[in-house]
Design a protein around this motif. Structure first.
Motif, mmCIF file in Angstrom:
data_model
loop_
_atom_site.group_PDB
_atom_site.id
_atom_site.type_symbol
_atom_site.label_atom_id
_atom_site.label_comp_id
_atom_site.label_asym_id
_atom_site.label_seq_id
_atom_site.Cartn_x
_atom_site.Cartn_y
_atom_site.Cartn_z
ATOM 1 N N ILE A 17 27.850 15.231 -19.861
ATOM 2 C CA ILE A 17 28.931 14.419 -20.425
ATOM 3 C C ILE A 17 30.101 14.294 -19.439
ATOM 4 O O ILE A 17 30.730 13.244 -19.355
ATOM 5 N N ALA A 18 30.368 15.314 -18.674
ATOM 6 C CA ALA A 18 31.514 15.318 -17.762
ATOM 7 C C ALA A 18 31.201 14.774 -16.365
ATOM 8 O O ALA A 18 32.115 14.517 -15.586
ATOM 9 N N ALA A 19 29.936 14.561 -16.046
ATOM 10 C CA ALA A 19 29.537 14.237 -14.667
ATOM 11 C C ALA A 19 29.794 12.790 -14.276
ATOM 12 O O ALA A 19 29.742 11.883 -15.099
ATOM 13 N N SER A 20 30.028 12.611 -12.995
ATOM 14 C CA SER A 20 30.094 11.272 -12.399
ATOM 15 C C SER A 20 28.809 11.060 -11.600
ATOM 16 O O SER A 20 28.048 12.009 -11.370
ATOM 17 N N GLU A 21 28.584 9.825 -11.159
ATOM 18 C CA GLU A 21 27.365 9.553 -10.383
ATOM 19 C C GLU A 21 27.338 10.310 -9.065
ATOM 20 O O GLU A 21 26.278 10.570 -8.513
ATOM 21 N N THR A 22 28.516 10.708 -8.564
ATOM 22 C CA THR A 22 28.546 11.450 -7.299
ATOM 23 C C THR A 22 28.266 12.942 -7.491
ATOM 24 O O THR A 22 28.205 13.676 -6.515
ATOM 25 N N GLN A 23 28.109 13.380 -8.727
ATOM 26 C CA GLN A 23 27.813 14.789 -8.983
ATOM 27 C C GLN A 23 26.313 15.041 -9.145
ATOM 28 O O GLN A 23 25.907 16.086 -9.609
ATOM 29 N N THR A 24 25.512 14.045 -8.753
ATOM 30 C CA THR A 24 24.069 14.250 -8.696
ATOM 31 C C THR A 24 23.649 14.176 -7.235
ATOM 32 O O THR A 24 24.343 13.578 -6.409
ATOM 33 N N GLU A 25 22.527 14.793 -6.931
ATOM 34 C CA GLU A 25 21.988 14.722 -5.580
ATOM 35 C C GLU A 25 20.482 14.507 -5.650
ATOM 36 O O GLU A 25 19.824 14.971 -6.569
ATOM 37 N N TRP A 26 19.972 13.816 -4.638
ATOM 38 C CA TRP A 26 18.545 13.588 -4.479
ATOM 39 C C TRP A 26 17.993 14.726 -3.624
ATOM 40 O O TRP A 26 18.580 15.065 -2.596
ATOM 41 N N TYR A 27 16.899 15.302 -4.056
ATOM 42 C CA TYR A 27 16.267 16.401 -3.315
ATOM 43 C C TYR A 27 14.796 16.083 -3.097
ATOM 44 O O TYR A 27 14.111 15.652 -4.017
ATOM 45 N N TYR A 28 14.350 16.336 -1.897
ATOM 46 C CA TYR A 28 12.925 16.139 -1.627
ATOM 47 C C TYR A 28 12.097 17.265 -2.243
ATOM 48 O O TYR A 28 11.066 17.028 -2.854
ATOM 49 N N ASP A 29 12.577 18.494 -2.080
ATOM 50 C CA ASP A 29 11.778 19.623 -2.569
ATOM 51 C C ASP A 29 12.619 20.851 -2.927
ATOM 52 O O ASP A 29 12.205 21.979 -2.711
ATOM 53 N N LEU A 30 13.795 20.629 -3.484
ATOM 54 C CA LEU A 30 14.640 21.775 -3.825
ATOM 55 C C LEU A 30 14.038 22.599 -4.955
ATOM 56 O O LEU A 30 13.873 23.805 -4.837
ATOM 57 N N TYR A 31 13.723 21.935 -6.059
ATOM 58 C CA TYR A 31 13.185 22.667 -7.210
ATOM 59 C C TYR A 31 11.668 22.604 -7.209
ATOM 60 O O TYR A 31 11.069 21.641 -6.754
ATOM 61 N N ASP A 32 11.058 23.653 -7.717
ATOM 62 C CA ASP A 32 9.603 23.787 -7.691
ATOM 63 C C ASP A 32 8.936 22.949 -8.778
ATOM 64 O O ASP A 32 8.489 23.475 -9.787
ATOM 65 N N VAL A 33 8.881 21.654 -8.547
ATOM 66 C CA VAL A 33 8.128 20.810 -9.467
ATOM 67 C C VAL A 33 6.653 21.067 -9.202
ATOM 68 O O VAL A 33 6.280 21.542 -8.142
ATOM 69 N N ASP A 34 5.795 20.777 -10.154
ATOM 70 C CA ASP A 34 4.399 21.203 -10.060
ATOM 71 C C ASP A 34 3.466 20.231 -9.353
ATOM 72 O O ASP A 34 2.262 20.250 -9.600
#
Length: 136
Positions: A17-34
């Motif tokens: 609710i408090a975030a702006s579009e600049t408070q997101t980041e694109w990551y290639y492999d930061l989190y361990d998606v399956d």
């Protein structure tokens, strides 16, 4: 994620609710998606900040990779960099977990029933299709 029906941790919902579009980041492999080659976008947090500051290491060599940052409602540990959407009864450092979010997060400012969200999207899409971009 901001609907009344979404089963996410309150801290996560508040950050959306408090975030702006600049408070997101694109990551290639930061989190361990399956699956391999699965880029993702999430809210910036302490995990991402430390990872960037220490050179953006690949999985298997990231700093504090096996650190427990919290616990699922069933008691299972949540590890730093683990793909896990914090549920309402998750405990620990929710801010450090994978808080999925796109840049459209800046348009989300209210918690609404899912039916109202769908209705709003429908009305706006219908207006655009009938009248073009000037309708908004």
């Amino acid at each position: 994620m901001a609907s009344k029906e979404a089963t996410i941790h309150e801290e996560y919902r508040n950050r959306i609710i408090a975030a702006s579009e600049t408070q997101t980041e694109w990551y290639y492999d930061l989190y361990d998606v399956d699956w391999p080659n699965a880029p993702h976008r999430a809210l910036k947090n302490s995990t991402a900040k430390h990872w960037r500051e220490t050179g953006e290491s690949a999985p298997g060599t990231r700093p504090n990779e096996q650190e427990i940052v919290g616990y699922r409602p069933n008691g299972d540990a949540v590890l730093r960099y683990q793909s896990y959407t914090p549920l309402p009864d998750t405990t620990g450092n929710v801010e450090a977990m994978s808080l999925w979010s796109g840049q459209g997060v800046s348009l989300v400012r209210n918690i609404m029933p899912a039916a109202d969200i769908v209705e709003e999207v429908y009305r706006e899409a219908k207006k655009l299709m009938q009248n073009g971009p000037a309708a908004l």
